[in-house]
Design a protein around this motif. Structure first.
Motif, short mmCIF file in Angstrom:
data_model
loop_
_atom_site.label_atom_id
_atom_site.label_comp_id
_atom_site.label_asym_id
_atom_site.label_seq_id
_atom_site.Cartn_x
_atom_site.Cartn_y
_atom_site.Cartn_z
N GLY A 1 35.28 44.45 34.31
CA GLY A 1 35.96 44.28 35.59
C GLY A 1 35.91 45.55 36.42
O GLY A 1 35.66 45.52 37.63
N GLU B 1 44.40 32.47 39.36
CA GLU B 1 42.94 32.36 39.44
C GLU B 1 42.21 33.61 38.97
O GLU B 1 40.98 33.60 38.81
N SER B 2 42.95 34.71 38.74
CA SER B 2 42.31 35.97 38.32
C SER B 2 42.65 36.35 36.88
O SER B 2 42.14 37.36 36.38
N ARG B 3 43.48 35.58 36.22
CA ARG B 3 43.94 35.98 34.89
C ARG B 3 42.83 35.97 33.85
O ARG B 3 42.90 36.67 32.84
N LEU C 1 40.15 37.33 34.02
CA LEU C 1 39.52 38.65 34.01
C LEU C 1 40.25 39.62 33.09
O LEU C 1 39.77 40.73 32.85
#
Length: 407
Positions: free
Chosen positions: A259, A306-308, A310
């Protein structure tokens, strides 16, 4: 609507205290933004927090397969069957308790097919429950088939509620520390090693690990991480032991390797404007100063759903976990925390002019806020900051509970 009637509205909802606290804080902030009196709502929020509404919900302890099976075999046939079905389908106990024997469409020694669609109306469109048909195969299938033959036609699978099961386990030495929710968490943890070995579809695990938010749709999660499937990026979790205030403490860090690399390749550089120490010495000549330091730091910030993916990592036992709160180790974390502190502190570079603190000097260091200036102005700014923190459910470290130091 007045603040008093808003309090009555919250009380009349009949929802859990955590949900009432969320409503109260939202209404209080809205009333304050519109310039209306919101003191009754602030009092209600304080009362709800005092009653335990703000206490985070902790996840249940995952149950081991062998312990569940050995306990189930000591129970009545209906409870025995329900426990095995809940384990094999990684379902919540309430979902299994809603089943009836008529929903078992096919029962053989090698395969059992259950139709979940006939459950009560409130659950038929629940996106967090299993798909309509659940196919049970493999270990324990024969045992489920034998138990099913003892069920009466069209009878409920079990009449034992979630609270009743928790009470039953509370009286059992073998099941101390477990709740009904431990079944689903244990089943998912048991499945994850199969995923890493390629024996299970990632899509299936993703469906099984979904959980509805504790306070209902749209509420914030109240835990830091949860069990999940593997993520597309490599992350390295580790802890460091550091000394602070004469005591040792352990700090968790998640180094999101891929990331961070992806962010840097896109040209991202953290913007945290920390000047030379000489730029901050002027505050020592002011009449008064006040500081605040966020108690939970990065963990005060929720990661958008929606980003978890990562922020997933594996533990030493092969289980996969997903952070719900921003960790140390991500290149964006310091800037996000710095921005949050600057907005809460009313820094003129980050907020609209009507919300900026103009009568004091505002300094921000990532999650630390300092005011300096005339005593009356510093005290007023600090009171506004504390009220903002209360409205947003932010907490300060105990050392910051006192207001200001005067020269």
């Amino acid at each position: 609507m007045t603040a008093d009637s808003a309090c009555l509205f919250v009380a009349a909802t009949g929802i859990r205290p955590q949900g009432q606290l969320a409503y109260t804080k939202a209404l209080s902030a809205s009333f304050g933004a519109m310039g209306f009196e919101n003191h009754p709502l602030r009092v209600l929020a304080k009362a709800l927090r005092g009653g335990g509404a703000a206490i985070p919900d902790s996840q249940a302890t995952p149950l081991e397969k062998q312990k569940l099976v050995s306990h189930a075999r000591l129970q009545q046939p209906s409870v025995h069957l329900a426990l095995l079905v809940a384990w094999k389908t990684a379902s919540r106990w309430a979902e299994v308790a809603d089943l009836s024997s008529a929903q078992f469409l096919l029962v053989t020694q090698k395969e059992v097919i259950v139709d979940w669609f006939q459950t009560p109306k409130g659950r038929t469109h629940d996106p967090f429950k299993a798909s309509r048909f659940a196919v049970i195969q493999g270990p324990l299938t024969t045992e489920i088939a034998m138990l099913f033959r003892k069920c009466a036609p069209f009878a409920p699978l079990t009449r034992l509620t979630t609270s009743a099961l928790d009470s039953l386990w509370g009286q059992s030495v073998q099941m101390q520390g477990y709740t009904a929710h431990s079944i689903k968490r244990g089943a998912v943890k048991h499945l994850l090693p199969l995923l890493t070995s390629g024996k299970l579809s990632p899509h299936l695990v993703d469906r099984l690990t979904k959980h509805e938010e504790e306070g209902g749709p749209g509420t914030l999660s109240r835990t830091t991480l949860r069990s999940t499937g593997p993520g597309p990026f490599a992350s390295v979790p580790f802890t460091v032991l550091e000394e602070k205030d004469g005591a040792l403490r352990q700090r968790f860090i998640l180094w999101t390797v891929d990331g961070n690399r992806a962010a840097h390749e896109r040209g991202y550089e953290a913007h945290v404007p920390l000047g030379h120490v000489s730029a901050y010495l002027g505050a020592s000549r002011e009449e008064c100063g006040s500081t605040r330091d966020f108690k939970t730091g990065f963990y005060a910030i929720e990661i958008p759903p929606e980003s978890r993916h990562l922020f997933r990592f594996a533990d030493s036992g092969g289980g996969w976990w997903e952070l719900l709160r921003l960790p140390m180790g991500h290149s964006c974390a310091p800037e996000i925390m710095h921005t949050l502190a600057a907005v809460a502190g009313g820094h003129a570079d980050y907020v609209l002019p009507q919300f900026a603190e103009r009568d004091v000097t505002v300094d921000i260091w990532v999650d630390n806020i300092r005011y300096a200036g005339k005593r009356s102005a510093v005290q007023l700014a600090t009171r506004r900051l504390d009220q903002t923190a209360a409205d947003c459910d932010l907490t300060w470290k105990p050392s910051d509970s006192q207001t200001a130091a005067t020269r």
